[in-house]
Design a protein around this motif. Structure first.
Motif, PDB file in Angstrom:
ATOM      1  N   LEU A 174     -83.694 -32.286 -45.301  1.00  0.00           N
ATOM      2  CA  LEU A 174     -83.897 -32.908 -43.997  1.00  0.00           C
ATOM      3  C   LEU A 174     -83.714 -31.918 -42.858  1.00  0.00           C
ATOM      4  N   LEU A 175     -82.653 -31.087 -42.990  1.00  0.00           N
ATOM      5  CA  LEU A 175     -82.428 -30.069 -41.961  1.00  0.00           C
ATOM      6  C   LEU A 175     -83.599 -29.096 -41.947  1.00  0.00           C
ATOM      7  N   HIS A 176     -84.102 -28.799 -43.129  1.00  0.00           N
ATOM      8  CA  HIS A 176     -85.287 -27.950 -43.259  1.00  0.00           C
ATOM      9  C   HIS A 176     -86.429 -28.523 -42.423  1.00  0.00           C
ATOM     10  N   ASP A 177     -86.691 -29.839 -42.580  1.00  0.00           N
ATOM     11  CA  ASP A 177     -87.801 -30.463 -41.843  1.00  0.00           C
ATOM     12  C   ASP A 177     -87.556 -30.428 -40.341  1.00  0.00           C
ATOM     13  N   VAL A 178     -86.304 -30.731 -39.962  1.00  0.00           N
ATOM     14  CA  VAL A 178     -85.977 -30.747 -38.536  1.00  0.00           C
ATOM     15  C   VAL A 178     -86.144 -29.346 -37.941  1.00  0.00           C
ATOM     16  N   PHE A 179     -85.667 -28.329 -38.690  1.00  0.00           N
ATOM     17  CA  PHE A 179     -85.762 -26.959 -38.191  1.00  0.00           C
ATOM     18  C   PHE A 179     -87.206 -26.489 -38.088  1.00  0.00           C
ATOM     19  N   VAL A 180     -88.001 -26.804 -39.113  1.00  0.00           N
ATOM     20  CA  VAL A 180     -89.389 -26.354 -39.068  1.00  0.00           C
ATOM     21  C   VAL A 180     -90.106 -27.015 -37.883  1.00  0.00           C
ATOM     22  N   THR A 181     -89.894 -28.340 -37.711  1.00  0.00           N
ATOM     23  CA  THR A 181     -90.546 -29.035 -36.596  1.00  0.00           C
ATOM     24  C   THR A 181     -90.113 -28.441 -35.259  1.00  0.00           C
ATOM     25  N   ALA A 182     -88.785 -28.231 -35.131  1.00  0.00           N
ATOM     26  CA  ALA A 182     -88.280 -27.657 -33.880  1.00  0.00           C
ATOM     27  C   ALA A 182     -88.856 -26.261 -33.685  1.00  0.00           C
ATOM     28  N   GLY A 183     -88.959 -25.501 -34.774  1.00  0.00           N
ATOM     29  CA  GLY A 183     -89.503 -24.154 -34.685  1.00  0.00           C
ATOM     30  C   GLY A 183     -90.939 -24.168 -34.204  1.00  0.00           C
ATOM     31  N   VAL A 184     -91.742 -25.087 -34.754  1.00  0.00           N
ATOM     32  CA  VAL A 184     -93.138 -25.183 -34.326  1.00  0.00           C
ATOM     33  C   VAL A 184     -93.197 -25.507 -32.833  1.00  0.00           C
ATOM     34  N   PHE A 185     -92.321 -26.406 -32.386  1.00  0.00           N
ATOM     35  CA  PHE A 185     -92.336 -26.747 -30.959  1.00  0.00           C
ATOM     36  C   PHE A 185     -91.802 -25.617 -30.095  1.00  0.00           C
ATOM     37  N   ALA A 186     -90.903 -24.800 -30.661  1.00  0.00           N
ATOM     38  CA  ALA A 186     -90.456 -23.626 -29.903  1.00  0.00           C
ATOM     39  C   ALA A 186     -91.639 -22.699 -29.679  1.00  0.00           C
ATOM     40  N   ILE A 187     -92.453 -22.518 -30.756  1.00  0.00           N
ATOM     41  CA  ILE A 187     -93.631 -21.657 -30.624  1.00  0.00           C
ATOM     42  C   ILE A 187     -94.622 -22.266 -29.631  1.00  0.00           C
ATOM     43  N   LEU A 188     -94.861 -23.590 -29.765  1.00  0.00           N
ATOM     44  CA  LEU A 188     -95.779 -24.267 -28.838  1.00  0.00           C
ATOM     45  C   LEU A 188     -95.287 -24.137 -27.400  1.00  0.00           C
ATOM     46  N   GLY A 189     -93.962 -24.206 -27.244  1.00  0.00           N
ATOM     47  CA  GLY A 189     -93.383 -24.082 -25.916  1.00  0.00           C
ATOM     48  C   GLY A 189     -93.617 -22.702 -25.334  1.00  0.00           C
ATOM     49  N   LEU A 190     -93.534 -21.676 -26.203  1.00  0.00           N
ATOM     50  CA  LEU A 190     -93.742 -20.310 -25.725  1.00  0.00           C
ATOM     51  C   LEU A 190     -95.206 -20.073 -25.404  1.00  0.00           C
ATOM     52  N   VAL A 191     -96.083 -20.589 -26.269  1.00  0.00           N
ATOM     53  CA  VAL A 191     -97.496 -20.259 -26.129  1.00  0.00           C
ATOM     54  C   VAL A 191     -98.192 -21.167 -25.109  1.00  0.00           C
ATOM     55  N   TRP A 192     -97.999 -22.494 -25.250  1.00  0.00           N
ATOM     56  CA  TRP A 192     -98.716 -23.430 -24.374  1.00  0.00           C
ATOM     57  C   TRP A 192     -97.787 -24.219 -23.442  1.00  0.00           C
ATOM     58  N   SER A 193     -96.559 -23.766 -23.285  1.00  0.00           N
ATOM     59  CA  SER A 193     -95.582 -24.465 -22.441  1.00  0.00           C
ATOM     60  C   SER A 193     -95.428 -25.936 -22.804  1.00  0.00           C
ATOM     61  N   VAL A 194     -95.522 -26.251 -24.095  1.00  0.00           N
ATOM     62  CA  VAL A 194     -95.295 -27.637 -24.515  1.00  0.00           C
ATOM     63  C   VAL A 194     -93.810 -27.946 -24.365  1.00  0.00           C
ATOM     64  N   GLU A 195     -93.499 -29.098 -23.735  1.00  0.00           N
ATOM     65  CA  GLU A 195     -92.104 -29.445 -23.484  1.00  0.00           C
ATOM     66  C   GLU A 195     -91.613 -30.485 -24.475  1.00  0.00           C
ATOM     67  N   VAL A 196     -90.314 -30.491 -24.701  1.00  0.00           N
ATOM     68  CA  VAL A 196     -89.750 -31.556 -25.538  1.00  0.00           C
ATOM     69  C   VAL A 196     -89.012 -32.542 -24.649  1.00  0.00           C
ATOM     70  N   ASP A 197     -89.248 -33.840 -24.882  1.00  0.00           N
ATOM     71  CA  ASP A 197     -88.607 -34.878 -24.075  1.00  0.00           C
ATOM     72  C   ASP A 197     -87.788 -35.787 -24.983  1.00  0.00           C
ATOM     73  N   SER A 198     -87.341 -36.922 -24.444  1.00  0.00           N
ATOM     74  CA  SER A 198     -86.483 -37.771 -25.291  1.00  0.00           C
ATOM     75  C   SER A 198     -87.270 -38.331 -26.469  1.00  0.00           C
ATOM     76  N   LEU A 199     -88.590 -38.476 -26.317  1.00  0.00           N
ATOM     77  CA  LEU A 199     -89.377 -38.940 -27.463  1.00  0.00           C
ATOM     78  C   LEU A 199     -89.348 -37.916 -28.596  1.00  0.00           C
ATOM     79  N   PHE A 200     -89.133 -36.643 -28.261  1.00  0.00           N
ATOM     80  CA  PHE A 200     -89.053 -35.636 -29.313  1.00  0.00           C
ATOM     81  C   PHE A 200     -87.833 -35.885 -30.188  1.00  0.00           C
ATOM     82  N   ILE A 201     -86.729 -36.261 -29.554  1.00  0.00           N
ATOM     83  CA  ILE A 201     -85.526 -36.580 -30.339  1.00  0.00           C
ATOM     84  C   ILE A 201     -85.776 -37.813 -31.201  1.00  0.00           C
TER      85      ILE A 201
END
Lengths: 323, 471
Positions: A174-201
């Motif tokens: 489960l932590l693996h899945d959470v980390f990979v998802t968060a990692g993808v969004f970290a990359i998206l945040g760097l590349v396309w400024s995708v933000e995480v909001d409360s819906l992300f949690i």
């Protein structure tokens, strides 16, 4: 076709480790650049977001697309030059502005200045989000707390229904899945400024539920085979369990994906990133249940040389006769 | 077979009841779907009131309600959240500036004296105001925004006219001087009064005020945010000294509720706690409508794709799964209506996701049935053990998702809770439909000779086995 997942388990672990390390690297870079592992939306750090659309029922109001430099000038005149601006819509008649937290006077002033320069806005299409910094921190901490509490709850439940090592590896997956998802969004945040909001949690918590769900189905089968054949090697049992549940894992993930892609494609702006997070998380969840949680379990039990008698919490005998 | 028939009857009845419930009870839409403004108000502690307790929060809530009522919004919602926050929902408001200005700031409570010679006028104005307020109640139910707005303006004119009839004492006797207010029963049964207590400068001013008014028939005007909330008169026995000692009771034919309500209003006005709007979420009505439309497309699109997939892959069981999915969707939607779930955008997402979960239960069962068929069991036995053996997986997997939902529900706020609630409800209903509806339909299907062919349940069965099964 039979999948021998235990044969090449080092490969699966390496793939996952690489994915997680990439994600962590992205979070570290992001930390250096913007001071947070993921790009936080105003939900968590506070701020004001104004989304305005021109009122096209008025004559000549929508003749030209909105000029971003004009918007920038207005903002600079209001002393808000470090705000981010986006032009929205195919006709470029909408704008979205994110600034520091504005109170009602500052906001009305900005709105008035904008409509003088750019044209009248339709109040029916306006969206205002203002979050004070304190409440942002509150949202973040309650969201993270919810994650931790549900992890705890799941460990307890699986330990009760199965055994502690099952629970530990389910949580690892489960932590693996959470980390990979968060990692993808970290990359998206760097590349396309995708933000995480409360819906992300919320998405992370849902991923938690579904990922464990996948794992539990395989564990359930391992337990069942263990009970019938307690003397077989754990690797074989795990391989069998995975293979027997493979069709289910694929089909369930596929049907859920159908629903999620529908939300992703048609569900509107708000739900887009939410659906994307779930899509990534659920695919990871299916992968980690098959390739990580199961192989870790067989590795662990092999290493400890245990012929574990399973708890007989679930009665798996032949069904009663129905009349 | 008898049992299957009665279960089938039960399912049909439930489905019909669900349709009736859906048709009769509309599901309220969240502000993100119908458009509107949601404001979170933070009550801030001060040096005098270092800790906000329930009593203070309740009083501030009452002040906020008063101010909201002054806005002329239909169906506003004001509720407390946690220890020190108040949530205000204003449906249909897409320019909340006015509300924000009115809601911020500390409450103004003042005790004023009625000007001489205005008794008849006050009585008349109060009658007018009562009429207007009653009309506003009616209008609120009709959702007619323009009329509500017009009537609200009339109420404001009436309030201003009433305020004209009173004058401030010198210096003004305000909420700052009021120490407490509380409802208490009188000696007479079912009759309540409101006790008030002033600090010492307040006591002096109040004694002076009551001495001036005692026995004249003129009233004390108690104003909260410039609106008259009570106009008690003072008995002639106080004409010499006024009401001294700083304590007084307002009597009248109060019920317990009315007395407490007035006391809460007075306390709210006396509170020197500032309030601040810390969150504002406003969605224009058009945007909300767009969201609904899009999510309906998403929901229906997703559902249809899933239904097609199930039939193509699972054949007869797929059709059965589709039927029970439709029953599932009906029952879940009806349970939203019956439980009064407010539908938000994340809530709809939760519902669509729960369809995925509902499919999962069926997939687990049918895969198990196929395995049993391949292992050479008879069709009946295969179906039977498919349901039986899949159950523990279904239960375990659903409970873990429930745990996540529970965490979200208890710790999340607003929209997040909506999602957790719809997903959790959906999962509960899906367990029910999978083990009753799918099961019953499946047994009915295998009892029909034309459908009693294993290849309809599992393709590519080894021929030898098929022969065995047919035997």
């Amino acid at each position: 076709m039979k999948l021998s997942i235990n044969q090449s388990r080092k490969l699966w672990w390496a793939i996952s480790a690489a994915a997680i390390i990439t994600g962590i690297a992205a979070m570290l870079i992001s930390w250096q650049q913007i001071g947070a592992p993921l790009r936080p939306s105003l939900d968590f750090v506070g701020g004001t977001r104004l989304q305005l659309e021109r009122d096209c029922t008025q004559p000549n109001n929508c003749a030209q697309p909105i000029d971003i430099t004009a918007v920038r000038e207005v903002l600079a005149a209001q002393g808000l030059s470090n705000s981010s601006i986006q032009i929205l819509g195919q006709e470029q008649q909408g704008i979205s502005i994110r600034t520091s937290t504005l109170d009602v006077e500052q906001r009305t002033q900005l709105q008035d200045a904008l409509s003088q320069r750019i044209g009248a806005f339709a109040p029916q299409s306006t969206q205002i989000d203002t979050v004070g910094p304190t409440i942002g921190r509150q949202l973040l901490s309650s969201g993270l707390l919810a994650l931790i509490v549900s992890f705890g709850g799941i460990i307890v439940y699986i330990s009760l229904r199965f055994q502690l090592d099952f629970a530990v590896f389910a949580i690892t997956a489960l932590l693996h899945d959470v980390f990979v998802t968060a990692g993808v969004f970290a990359i998206l945040g760097l590349v396309w400024s995708v933000e995480v909001d409360s819906l992300f949690i919320v998405a992370l918590l849902t991923i938690t539920g579904f990922s464990v769900n996948d794992t539990v189905v395989i564990y359930d089968r391992i337990r069942e085979i263990l009970k019938v054949n307690p003397d077989r090697s754990i690797s074989e049992i795990v391989d069998d369990a995975v293979n027997q549940t493979l069709a289910r894992s694929i089909n369930t993930t596929l049907t859920t994906m159908l629903a999620l892609f529908a939300i992703f494609l048609f569900g509107g702006e708000t739900l887009k990133n939410f659906a994307l997070a779930l899509i990534i998380g659920f695919i990871c969840g299916a992968y980690s249940s098959i390739f990580i949680a199961s192989t870790l379990l067989s590795w662990w039990r092999e290493r400890n040389g245990q012929r574990l008698a399973t708890q007989s919490t679930a009665v798996i005998d032949s069904p009663p006769e129905d009349t | 077979m008898q049992r299957q028939r009665s279960l089938l009857a039960l399912i049909v009845v439930l489905a019909i009841a669900a349709i009736v419930a859906i048709a009769r009870i509309p599901i309220p839409l969240g502000l993100d779907l119908q458009g509107g403004s949601q404001l979170t108000i933070q009550v801030q502690p001060t040096a005098e009131i270092p800790q906000i307790t329930d009593r203070e929060l309740e009083a501030v809530q009452r002040v906020i309600e008063n101010r909201i009522n002054g806005l002329g919004v239909s169906e506003p919602v004001v509720q407390t959240v946690g220890q020190d926050q108040i949530l205000v929902q204003l449906p249909g408001v897409s320019n909340p500036e006015q509300a924000e200005r009115v809601l911020g700031g500390t409450a103004q409570l003042e005790f004023r004296t009625q000007r001489p010679g205005t008794e008849a006028q006050l009585f008349a104005e109060q009658q007018v105001r009562l009429g207007l307020l009653a009309k506003q109640q009616e209008l609120r139910a009709t959702n007619n925004t323009t009329e509500i707005q017009q009537n609200q303006e009339a109420i404001e004119r009436s309030n201003a006219a009433i305020a004209q009839l009173f004058e401030s004492t010198n210096p003004p006797l305000t909420g700052r001087n009021l120490e407490d207010a509380y409802g208490q029963p009188t000696q007479a049964p079912n009759n309540w009064e409101v006790g008030i207590r002033f600090d010492s400068p307040g006591a002096e001013l109040f004694a002076q005020l009551t001495r001036d008014l005692a026995g004249t028939g003129r009233s004390i005007g108690i104003f909260l945010d410039n609106e008259l909330i009570s106009a008690p008169t003072v008995g002639p026995q106080f004409a010499q000294t006024g009401i001294t000692g700083g304590s007084a009771v307002i009597t009248g034919r109060f019920t317990a509720q009315e007395a407490n309500d007035l006391a809460i209003q007075l306390r709210g006005g006396a509170l020197p706690v500032p309030v601040e709007i810390v969150e504002n979420r406003t969605v224009g009505a058009t945007l909300g409508r767009d969201s609904i439309q899009r999510s309906i497309y998403a929901g229906i699109g997703g559902l249809i794709l899933v239904l097609i997939f199930m039939v193509v892959y699972y054949r007869v069981p797929g059709i059965i799964a589709d039927l029970s999915l439709c029953v599932y969707a009906l029952l879940t939607w009806a349970s939203f209506a019956l439980l009064g779930v407010t539908l938000t955008l994340p809530g709809i997402a939760g519902f669509i996701l729960s369809i995925g979960m509902a499919v999962d239960a069926n997939v687990l069962i049918f895969e198990r049935t196929r395995e049993e068929l391949r292992a050479g069991k008879s069709l009946y036995r295969s179906v039977e053990s498919g349901f039986y053996r899949a159950f523990s997986s279904i239960l375990d997997s659903n409970v873990t998702t429930w745990i996540a939902c529970a965490a979200l529900f208890w710790l999340g706020a607003g929209l997040v809770r909506g999602f957790a609630l719809t997903l959790a409800l959906g999962i509960a209903v899906s367990m029910f439909t999978a083990i009753t509806c799918s099961r019953t339909l499946m047994f009915i299907a295998i009892s029909l000779p034309s459908l009693r062919k294993p290849e309809l349940y599992c393709p590519n069965l080894p021929t030898v086995r098929r022969a065995e099964v047919a035997r």
